[in-house]
Design a protein around this motif. Structure first.
Motif, PDB file in Angstrom:
ATOM      1  N   TYR A 230       0.869  -1.175   0.000  1.00 59.96           N
ATOM      2  CA  TYR A 230       0.000   0.000   0.000  1.00 59.96           C
ATOM      3  C   TYR A 230       0.907   1.226   0.000  1.00 59.96           C
ATOM      4  O   TYR A 230       1.864   1.278   0.749  1.00 59.96           O
ATOM      5  CB  TYR A 230      -0.838  -0.076   1.281  1.00 59.96           C
ATOM      6  CG  TYR A 230      -1.782   1.065   1.538  1.00 59.96           C
ATOM      7  CD1 TYR A 230      -2.636   1.544   0.555  1.00 59.96           C
ATOM      8  CD2 TYR A 230      -1.855   1.632   2.807  1.00 59.96           C
ATOM      9  CE1 TYR A 230      -3.523   2.567   0.824  1.00 59.96           C
ATOM     10  CE2 TYR A 230      -2.747   2.667   3.086  1.00 59.96           C
ATOM     11  CZ  TYR A 230      -3.573   3.125   2.082  1.00 59.96           C
ATOM     12  OH  TYR A 230      -4.439   4.136   2.354  1.00 59.96           O
ATOM     13  N   ARG A 231       0.629   2.183  -0.863  1.00 60.73           N
ATOM     14  CA  ARG A 231       1.454   3.386  -0.912  1.00 60.73           C
ATOM     15  C   ARG A 231       1.001   4.352   0.181  1.00 60.73           C
ATOM     16  O   ARG A 231      -0.046   4.968   0.075  1.00 60.73           O
ATOM     17  CB  ARG A 231       1.355   4.050  -2.282  1.00 60.73           C
ATOM     18  CG  ARG A 231       2.222   5.291  -2.428  1.00 60.73           C
ATOM     19  CD  ARG A 231       2.180   5.848  -3.841  1.00 60.73           C
ATOM     20  NE  ARG A 231       0.818   6.115  -4.295  1.00 60.73           N
ATOM     21  CZ  ARG A 231       0.058   7.096  -3.819  1.00 60.73           C
ATOM     22  NH1 ARG A 231       0.518   7.885  -2.890  1.00 60.73           N
ATOM     23  NH2 ARG A 231      -1.177   7.267  -4.276  1.00 60.73           N
ATOM     24  N   CYS A 232       1.763   4.433   1.237  1.00 65.72           N
ATOM     25  CA  CYS A 232       1.310   5.205   2.389  1.00 65.72           C
ATOM     26  C   CYS A 232       2.503   5.615   3.243  1.00 65.72           C
ATOM     27  O   CYS A 232       3.384   4.807   3.502  1.00 65.72           O
ATOM     28  CB  CYS A 232       0.364   4.329   3.205  1.00 65.72           C
ATOM     29  SG  CYS A 232      -0.258   5.114   4.668  1.00 65.72           S
ATOM     30  N   ASN A 233       2.509   6.875   3.651  1.00 64.83           N
ATOM     31  CA  ASN A 233       3.623   7.388   4.449  1.00 64.83           C
ATOM     32  C   ASN A 233       3.371   7.197   5.928  1.00 64.83           C
ATOM     33  O   ASN A 233       2.234   7.138   6.364  1.00 64.83           O
ATOM     34  CB  ASN A 233       3.807   8.880   4.168  1.00 64.83           C
ATOM     35  CG  ASN A 233       4.403   9.118   2.810  1.00 64.83           C
ATOM     36  OD1 ASN A 233       5.324   8.415   2.402  1.00 64.83           O
ATOM     37  ND2 ASN A 233       3.863  10.077   2.087  1.00 64.83           N
ATOM     38  N   PRO A 234       4.451   7.105   6.694  1.00 63.09           N
ATOM     39  CA  PRO A 234       4.256   7.121   8.147  1.00 63.09           C
ATOM     40  C   PRO A 234       3.704   8.484   8.560  1.00 63.09           C
ATOM     41  O   PRO A 234       3.906   9.471   7.844  1.00 63.09           O
ATOM     42  CB  PRO A 234       5.673   6.911   8.687  1.00 63.09           C
ATOM     43  CG  PRO A 234       6.587   7.349   7.596  1.00 63.09           C
ATOM     44  CD  PRO A 234       5.865   7.057   6.321  1.00 63.09           C
ATOM     45  N   PRO A 235       3.026   8.571   9.713  1.00 63.91           N
ATOM     46  CA  PRO A 235       2.545   9.880  10.159  1.00 63.91           C
ATOM     47  C   PRO A 235       3.732  10.845  10.227  1.00 63.91           C
ATOM     48  O   PRO A 235       4.842  10.432  10.548  1.00 63.91           O
ATOM     49  CB  PRO A 235       2.010   9.613  11.562  1.00 63.91           C
ATOM     50  CG  PRO A 235       1.719   8.169  11.603  1.00 63.91           C
ATOM     51  CD  PRO A 235       2.691   7.518  10.669  1.00 63.91           C
ATOM     52  N   ARG A 236       3.513  12.097   9.960  1.00 64.93           N
ATOM     53  CA  ARG A 236       4.502  13.172   9.993  1.00 64.93           C
ATOM     54  C   ARG A 236       5.340  13.267   8.720  1.00 64.93           C
ATOM     55  O   ARG A 236       6.024  14.242   8.519  1.00 64.93           O
ATOM     56  CB  ARG A 236       5.465  13.097  11.193  1.00 64.93           C
ATOM     57  CG  ARG A 236       4.805  12.969  12.535  1.00 64.93           C
ATOM     58  CD  ARG A 236       5.600  13.626  13.613  1.00 64.93           C
ATOM     59  NE  ARG A 236       6.937  13.084  13.750  1.00 64.93           N
ATOM     60  CZ  ARG A 236       7.929  13.699  14.370  1.00 64.93           C
ATOM     61  NH1 ARG A 236       7.714  14.855  14.925  1.00 64.93           N
ATOM     62  NH2 ARG A 236       9.125  13.167  14.446  1.00 64.93           N
ATOM     63  N   GLN A 237       5.306  12.249   7.865  1.00 63.97           N
ATOM     64  CA  GLN A 237       6.070  12.353   6.614  1.00 63.97           C
ATOM     65  C   GLN A 237       5.127  12.558   5.448  1.00 63.97           C
ATOM     66  O   GLN A 237       4.116  11.863   5.339  1.00 63.97           O
ATOM     67  CB  GLN A 237       6.877  11.072   6.366  1.00 63.97           C
ATOM     68  CG  GLN A 237       8.118  10.922   7.211  1.00 63.97           C
ATOM     69  CD  GLN A 237       9.258  11.868   6.832  1.00 63.97           C
ATOM     70  OE1 GLN A 237       9.043  12.871   6.168  1.00 63.97           O
ATOM     71  NE2 GLN A 237      10.449  11.564   7.276  1.00 63.97           N
ATOM     72  N   PHE A 238       5.429  13.510   4.605  1.00 66.91           N
ATOM     73  CA  PHE A 238       4.590  13.728   3.438  1.00 66.91           C
ATOM     74  C   PHE A 238       5.381  13.875   2.149  1.00 66.91           C
ATOM     75  O   PHE A 238       4.946  13.468   1.099  1.00 66.91           O
ATOM     76  CB  PHE A 238       3.711  14.976   3.636  1.00 66.91           C
ATOM     77  CG  PHE A 238       2.603  14.747   4.612  1.00 66.91           C
ATOM     78  CD1 PHE A 238       1.374  14.263   4.183  1.00 66.91           C
ATOM     79  CD2 PHE A 238       2.797  14.967   5.961  1.00 66.91           C
ATOM     80  CE1 PHE A 238       0.353  14.023   5.087  1.00 66.91           C
ATOM     81  CE2 PHE A 238       1.779  14.731   6.862  1.00 66.91           C
ATOM     82  CZ  PHE A 238       0.561  14.263   6.429  1.00 66.91           C
ATOM     83  N   ASN A 239       6.565  14.482   2.228  1.00 67.38           N
ATOM     84  CA  ASN A 239       7.301  14.774   1.002  1.00 67.38           C
ATOM     85  C   ASN A 239       8.780  14.972   1.312  1.00 67.38           C
ATOM     86  O   ASN A 239       9.210  14.825   2.448  1.00 67.38           O
ATOM     87  CB  ASN A 239       6.724  16.034   0.340  1.00 67.38           C
ATOM     88  CG  ASN A 239       6.518  17.134   1.364  1.00 67.38           C
ATOM     89  OD1 ASN A 239       7.359  17.321   2.245  1.00 67.38           O
ATOM     90  ND2 ASN A 239       5.418  17.831   1.278  1.00 67.38           N
TER      91      ASN A 239
END
Lengths: 782, 207
Positions: free
Chosen positions: A692-701
C-alpha cells in the motif's frame, strides 16, 4: 462554515449587569469570551471537554457558584464574574499553584508567555499563605521530540485532555505523584474549592499512559502547544530562546492538505550569523490542532541562494523547449496559476501524478452530484455526530480528519465507522461507538453499498439498487463481506444511531486511484442524496486541492521535462539540488487551498536571495505581473476563486473561535438526477503480498524528510506480526520495477498489508505503483 | 538657599555695586600717559613670583596638584557606568549569568546578544554573550534589570582600542578565575538597596 450566527439559536444572558447574546448550549466561559469578557481560566480548552482541574473559572450564575467552563448558558441567566468569595477562592488557588513552583522564571522557556506568571500577576498574588514539603520530580524525555519537566508542571491536564479529546492518541495521563499528603487542617483554613483543587494537584503528575518512560504517540507536539507553563517543551527548543525574542509570522502548514494556520517563530541563527532561522512553530491551540509535520517539519528552507544568472538563462532555455512540466502539490495557488498560464500560452503539458487522480475524481463526483466541489469541511465534520471514513488511512493521510473523527466521538457523543483494508489499532480506541472494518482490497464499492444499506432513506433509493443490496444479502451480507461481524454489529448499530442528526462521509485517497473511481463517485453522490451525508474528501497532500482546481493536468509526461521539485531533464528545486534554485514553501508568500476549501494566505518566514518562478514568468510571457502575489487576484473566478488582492486577506481567529483566514471557495450546485450506480465485481480482488502506498505519520514529502525533527524513515511499514516473518531488509518486486527497503515495525498496524512510503520523490514510488494505491508484489529477502 | 532674590526681577531695587572706574582719557596725551603707566607697573613680576612659588611647593614642598594620568588614576564613584563586568559566584567560581535574557530585552540600543543552550547538567548554559560597545550608550539598564547581579558596570572607562572586539567578549568582561578573591561586590547602578531585607515579604518556608 457559517460565519454569521443565525438568530434563532441565540439566547440573551447578563454578565456583570450588561446584556449579551450567546449561542444556546454554549458554556458560560465561551459565551463570555465570544463577547470579549475576561474570565480567568487555566485548564479549559475550547473544543475539548472541561476537566475542572483549575477551578479558577468560578463565577456566580443566578446566585449560585458554578464553573463557567462546564455550565451552559440559559435564557435570562445572570452571571457575575467577581464576588468577594470568588475572588478569595481564585487568590487562594493561585497561591496554591505557586506553592513549590521553582523560582526559575529567569531560565524558563515559557517565561513571558507563561499563564502561571500572568495569572499570578493578574490576581495580584504577592504573598504566600500555604506550604507543603516538595517532592522530587525528575525531568525526562518522553520521545524524540517531547521534553517534560515535572517540577514545573502544574497538572492542569490540558496536555492529557488535548491528547485524548483532539489528537486521539491518549498517550499521556495523570499518575500518582507520591508526595506528602495535604494536612487536613488546611481544609478549615482555606477556601473550599482551592482546597479541593490543591488536594488533587498534590497527588498527581503527568506520565506516558503506557506505563513506560516514553510515549507511544504520533509526536504531534500539541501537548507542548497547550502547556501553560514550561513543563512541556520540545527537546530541540529547550533553553534556546526566550519567547519575546522570537518574531511570529502567520503562515500555513505546508505538508498535509489540512492547511492549518501556524506561526513560524524566527530569530537570528547566532551572534556570528545574523541570518534568521525558524526556532519553532506555534499555533492558536484553542482553535487549531497541528500534526507533527506542521509543528516540527519547518526547517526545509533553501538557504544561501544568490541570483545565478547563468542557471536562470538555462532555465529560460529549458522552459522554451519543454514539452512537459512535472510538479507536485507542494506549490502555492499563485505558482499553480503560473504553470497553468504556461500551459495556455505555450502549450506545455502539466504532469502531476500526486494530484491527477484526485482531480479526475473531483470531476467524476461533480458530474454525479451536481456540486462543483465536496460539501463539507474539516470544521463542519467536527460538528457532526456520525462519521464514516472510507478509502483513507486516517492516521497517516490526514491528521486533520483524524482529529475530527476522534473529536466527534469525545465531544458530540458521536459514532463512527472506519473502513479500510489496513487494520489500525488506534481508531477503535477513539470511542465506544466506533466500529472498524478491515475489508479486502477491491471491495471499496461494497463498503459504500453497505453505507447505503445502513443509512439511506429506502424510499429514495432506486428499486434496482435495493434489489442489488438484497441480492448481496442485505445489510448482514454486506457487513460480513467487508470483514465485519453482522450479528454483533447490527445489535450495536441501533444504539450508535441514537439521536444522530449530522452525518459526514470522509473520503480518502484510495478511491481516487481506484479502477472504478467513476462508480465510487456515483455511490458517494447517491449516499449524499439519499442518506443526508455531507461529504469531505482528503486532498492527497499540501495544496493538492488548489492544483486540482487551478491546473488542467495531463495524464502523462512526454518529451523534454522541466521538473519543479520533481525529477526532470531540467530541475527547478527548493531542495538545493536542482539546476536552478527556487524558494521553499516557508520562503514564499501566496495562498493555499486547504482541505476545508478555504483559500488561506501564507507569509515569508525566511529570506530568499535567488530567482523565483515569477522571474521566469516575466521572461516567458508578456503580461506577467511584478510580484508573485499579484497572481492572487488572477486566480480563476469561474472555478470558485475570488479576484481579490493578497494583502486584503485576513489571517486570524476571533475570540469566538471564528476563522477569519482568506475566503471560502465558492461551491456551485446544479440539480442532477439520481446517479445510476453500477454493480461491482469481486474478481478484481488483490491477493498474495499486497503493498500500500502510504507514508508514516509526519512524513509527506521531500521537505518533511529534510526537517531535522522528523525522524520517521523511508521504508516498508508493517504490523508487528508481519515484521516477524520478514527480515530487516527486503526487496519488493513490482510489475514494473523493484525497490530495496528497510522493514519497519508499526505497532499500530494490523494485518498483512505492507505500507511503502512515497515521500522521497527520487525513489519514484508513484511510478512503481503505476496509477494505483495498492499493488500485488513479490517480497524477496535481501 | 532662598530663591527670593532670584525671583525679584526689579533691577533698580537690587543690591548692585557700581564700580568706580576712572575716566577714559579723551585726549592723545592722556591716552599716552595711560599706556606708559600700565606698561611699567611691576604686576608682571607678581604673577611670575606666584608661578615660581607654586613650582617650589610642588617640587620641594610635596604639594603637587596634578594627577599623573595614565600612571595614576582617581577613584571613581560606584555610580559611574563604564565597560561592563561579568561577575562570578564567590563560592563556586561559576559565572552568575543564568541566561535569562532580560539585559538583552531591556537594552535600548539593542547591543546585547546571547546564545543559550540546554547543557548536560540539565541547566541553561550561556554559550555566547556579546555587547556591541560601538552601540552601547552606557545607560545602565542591563545592570539595573539583572536579577543575579551578574552584569554590572565596572570602572574601566578607557574605551579606546584597536578593535571593538578586544573588550566585547564574555571572557574579557568576566572576572578572571584566578582573581576571584579580588572580585568586589558591586554597589553601583542596580545593586540591591541597603534595606532590601525589609522589603521582602516572608512566605511560609516550613520545609
Amino acid at each position: 462554515m457559517s460565519e454569521v450566527q443565525t438568530v434563532e439559536n441565540m439566547v440573551s444572558i447578563t454578565i456583570d449587569g450588561k446584556e449579551y447574546k450567546a449561542k444556546e448550549g454554549e458554556y458560560i466561559l465561551n459565551a463570555a469570551r465570544a463577547n470579549d469578557i475576561f474570565i480567568p481560566a487555566i485548564c479549559y480548552l475550547t473544543r475539548c471537554s472541561p476537566t475542572l482541574a483549575c477551578r479558577i473559572c468560578l463565577v456566580e450564575a443566578n446566585g449560585k457558584q458554578v464553573y463557567s467552563c462546564n455550565t451552559k448558558v440559559k435564557e435570562g441567566m445572570e452571571v457575575t464574574v467577581n464576588t468577594p468569595n470568588i475572588l478569595a477562592e481564585r487568590r487562594a488557588m493561585m497561591e496554591v499553584y505557586d506553592v513549590n513552583h521553582p523560582l526559575q522564571c529567569g531560565v524558563c522557556d515559557q517565561s513571558g508567555e507563561c499563564e502561571l506568571q500572568n495569572y499570578t500577576l493578574e490576581l495580584q498574588v504577592d504573598s504566600q499563605s500555604y506550604s507543603i514539603p516538595d517532592t522530587k520530580r525528575e525531568t525526562s524525555d518522553w520521545s524524540s521530540v517531547l521534553h517534560y519537566d515535572a517540577g514545573l508542571c502544574i497538572v492542569c491536564e490540558r496536555c492529557t485532555t488535548v491528547c485524548k479529546d483532539m489528537i486521539g492518541d491518549a498517550a499521556i495521563k495523570t499518575t500518582k505523584r507520591g508526595g506528602a499528603s495535604l494536612d487536613k487542617a488546611w481544609k478549615d483554613e482555606m477556601p473550599k474549592d482551592a482546597y479541593a483543587m490543591w488536594n488533587k494537584l498534590q497527588k498527581s503528575v503527568i506520565a506516558p499512559s503506557n506505563g513506560t518512560g516514553s510515549t507511544d504517540c504520533s509526536d504531534c507536539g500539541e501537548c507542548i502547544a497547550v502547556c501553560p507553563v514550561g513543563a512541556l517543551v520540545s527537546r530541540d527548543f529547550v533553553y534556546t530562546s526566550n519567547a519575546w525574542d522570537l518574531r511570529k509570522i502567520p503562515a500555513v502548514s505546508a505538508h498535509s492538505s489540512d492547511g492549518f494556520q501556524i506561526y513560524y517563530e524566527v530569530k537570528p541563527i547566532s551572534i556570528d550569523n545574523r541570518d534568521e532561522k525558524i526556532y519553532r512553530v506555534t499555533n492558536e491551540w484553542n482553535y487549531v490542532s497541528l500534526d507533527g509535520s506542521a509543528r516540527f517539519g519547518y526547517d526545509y528552507e533553501n538557504r544561501g541562494v544568490t541570483k545565478d544568472k547563468k542557471a536562470f538563462d538555462l532555465a529560460i532555455e529549458a522552459f522554451k523547449k519543454a514539452k512537459t512540466i512535472r510538479f507536485n502539490s507542494m506549490i502555492t495557488n499563485e505558482e499553480a496559476m503560473m504553470l497553468q498560464t504556461l500551459k495556455e500560452k505555450m502549450g506545455i503539458k502539466l504532469y502531476n501524478p500526486e494530484v491527477r487522480a484526485f482531480q479526475k475524481f473531483l470531476t467524476l463526483y461533480a458530474d454525479a452530484s451536481g456540486h462543483s466541489l465536496y460539501t463539507s469541511s474539516m470544521e463542519d465534520s467536527m460538528k457532526s455526530d456520525f462519521i464514516v471514513s472510507v478509502g483513507g488511512a486516517l492516521r497517516n493521510d490526514s491528521p486533520g480528519l483524524k482529529y475530527a473523527f476522534n473529536n466527534v466521538q469525545k465531544m458530540n457523543k458521536g459514532a463512527g465507522l472506519y473502513f479500510h483494508p489496513v487494520g489500525d489499532t488506534l481508531i477503535p480506541s477513539f470511542g465506544k461507538s466506533v466500529s472498524t472494518f478491515t475489508h479486502k482490497v477491491g471491495l471499496e464499492e461494497a463498503t459504500l453499498y453497505l453505507v447505503l444499506a445502513l443509512f439511506s432513506d429506502q424510499d429514495k433509493l432506486d428499486s434496482s439498487v435495493k434489489d442489488y443490496i438484497t441480492e448481496l444479502g442485505g445489510k448482514e451480507g454486506l457487513i460480513d463481506l467487508v470483514g465485519g461481524d453482522s450479528k454483533k454489529f447490527i445489535k450495536g448499530f441501533d444504539k450508535m444511531m441514537k439521536k444522530k442528526e449530522r452525518f459526514t462521509l470522509m473520503v480518502g485517497e484510495d478511491y481516487y486511484y481506484h479502477d472504478r473511481a467513476d462508480n465510487l463517485a456515483k455511490l458517494i453522490a447517491l449516499i449524499e442524496q439519499t442518506a443526508g451525508f455531507n461529504v469531505v474528501m482528503n486532498p492527497p497532500k499540501s495544496n493538492a486541492l488548489g492544483v486540482a482546481i487551478i491546473c488542467d493536468l495531463d495524464d502523462n509526461a512526454e518529451g523534454y521535462t522541466v521538473g519543479y521539485n520533481e525529477i526532470g531533464d531540467f530541475r527547478l528545486s527548493a531542495l538545493g539540488d536542482g539546476d536552478l534554485d527556487i524558494p521553499a514553501f516557508n520562503q514564499q508568500e501566496g495562498t493555499v487551498t486547504n482541505l476545508s476549501k478555504r483559500v488561506v494566505p501564507t507569509n515569508v518566514a525566511l529570506d530568499y536571495g535567488g530567482y523565483e518562478l515569477n522571474d521566469l514568468m516575466k521572461e516567458l510571457i508578456d503580461d506577467a505581473p511584478e510580484e508573485t502575489i499579484d497572481w492572487t487576484k488572477r486566480l480563476p473566478t469561474d472555478r470558485g476563486y475570488r479576484a481579490v488582492e493578497f494583502d486584503s486577506l485576513d489571517n486570524y481567529y476571533d475570540n469566538a473561535g471564528n476563522e477569519h483566514r482568506g475566503y471560502l471557495l465558492n461551491v456551485l450546485f446544479e440539480e442532477r438526477d439520481t446517479p445510476k450506480v453500477e454493480k461491482f465485481y469481486d474478481d478484481t480482488l488483490l491477493d498474495g503480498d499486497i503493498v500500500y502506498r502510504c507514508n508514516p505519520p509526519r512524513q509527506f514529502n521531500d521537505f518533511s524528510a529534510k526537517a531535522h525533527q522528523i525522524f520517521e524513515p523511508f521504508g516498508l511499514y508493517v504490523s508487528s506480526s508481519k515484521a516477524e516473518s520478514l527480515g530487516k531488509k527486503v526487496e519488493v518486486v513490482f510489475d514494473n520495477g523493484t525497490i530495496v527497503v528497510d522493514v519497519i515495525e508499526d505497532k499500530k498496524m494490523e494485518g498483512d498489508i505492507m505500507a511503502l512510503s512515497d515521500f522521497k520523490s527520487a525513489e519514484n514510488v508513484y511510478g512503481l505503483f503505476d496509477g494505483s494505491r495498492y499493488a500485488s508484489v513479490t517480497i524477496k529477502e535481501v | 538657599m532662598s530663591l527670593e532674590q532670584f525671583k525679584n526681577r526689579n533691577v533698580g531695587t537690587q543690591n548692585y555695586v557700581k564700580l568706580d572706574l576712572a575716566h577714559t582719557p579723551t585726549t592723545g596725551w592722556g591716552q599716552f600717559k595711560q599706556v606708559v603707566g600700565r606698561t611699567f607697573k611691576p604686576e608682571l613680576f607678581v604673577g611670575l613670583w606666584v608661578t615660581f612659588r607654586e613650582m617650589g611647593n610642588a617640587l620641594v614642598g610635596g604639594k603637587m596638584h596634578t594627577t599623573q594620568y595614565p600612571f595614576e588614576k582617581l577613584p571613581i564613584s560606584p555610580r559611574y557606568r563604564a565597560i561592563h563586568d561579568m561577575l562570578r559566584l564567590m563560592e563556586s567560581g561559576n559565572y552568575r549569568c543564568i541566561g535569562c535574557g532580560l539585559c538583552e530585552k531591556i537594552c535600548i540600543s539593542n547591543c546585547i546578544s546571547m546564545e543559550t543552550k540546554y547543557d548536560e547538567n540539565q541547566r541553561k548554559e550561556v554559550s555566547e554573550y556579546t555587547i556591541n560597545f560601538g552601540r552601547c550608550i552606557f545607560c545602565g539598564y542591563c545592570a539595573e534589570v539583572c536579577p543575579e547581579l551578574a552584569i554590572v558596570h565596572g570602572p574601566r572607562y578607557e574605551t579606546a582600542s584597536e578593535q571593538r572586539a578586544s573588550f566585547s567578549l564574555f571572557e574579557d568582561m568576566l572576572t578572571p578565575i584566578d582573581k576571584l578573591n579580588l572580585q568586589q561586590e558591586y554597589d553601583g547602578f542596580g545593586a540591591i538597596s541597603p534595606n532590601a531585607d525589609e522589603n521582602i515579604k516572608p512566605t511560609p518556608l516550613a520545609y
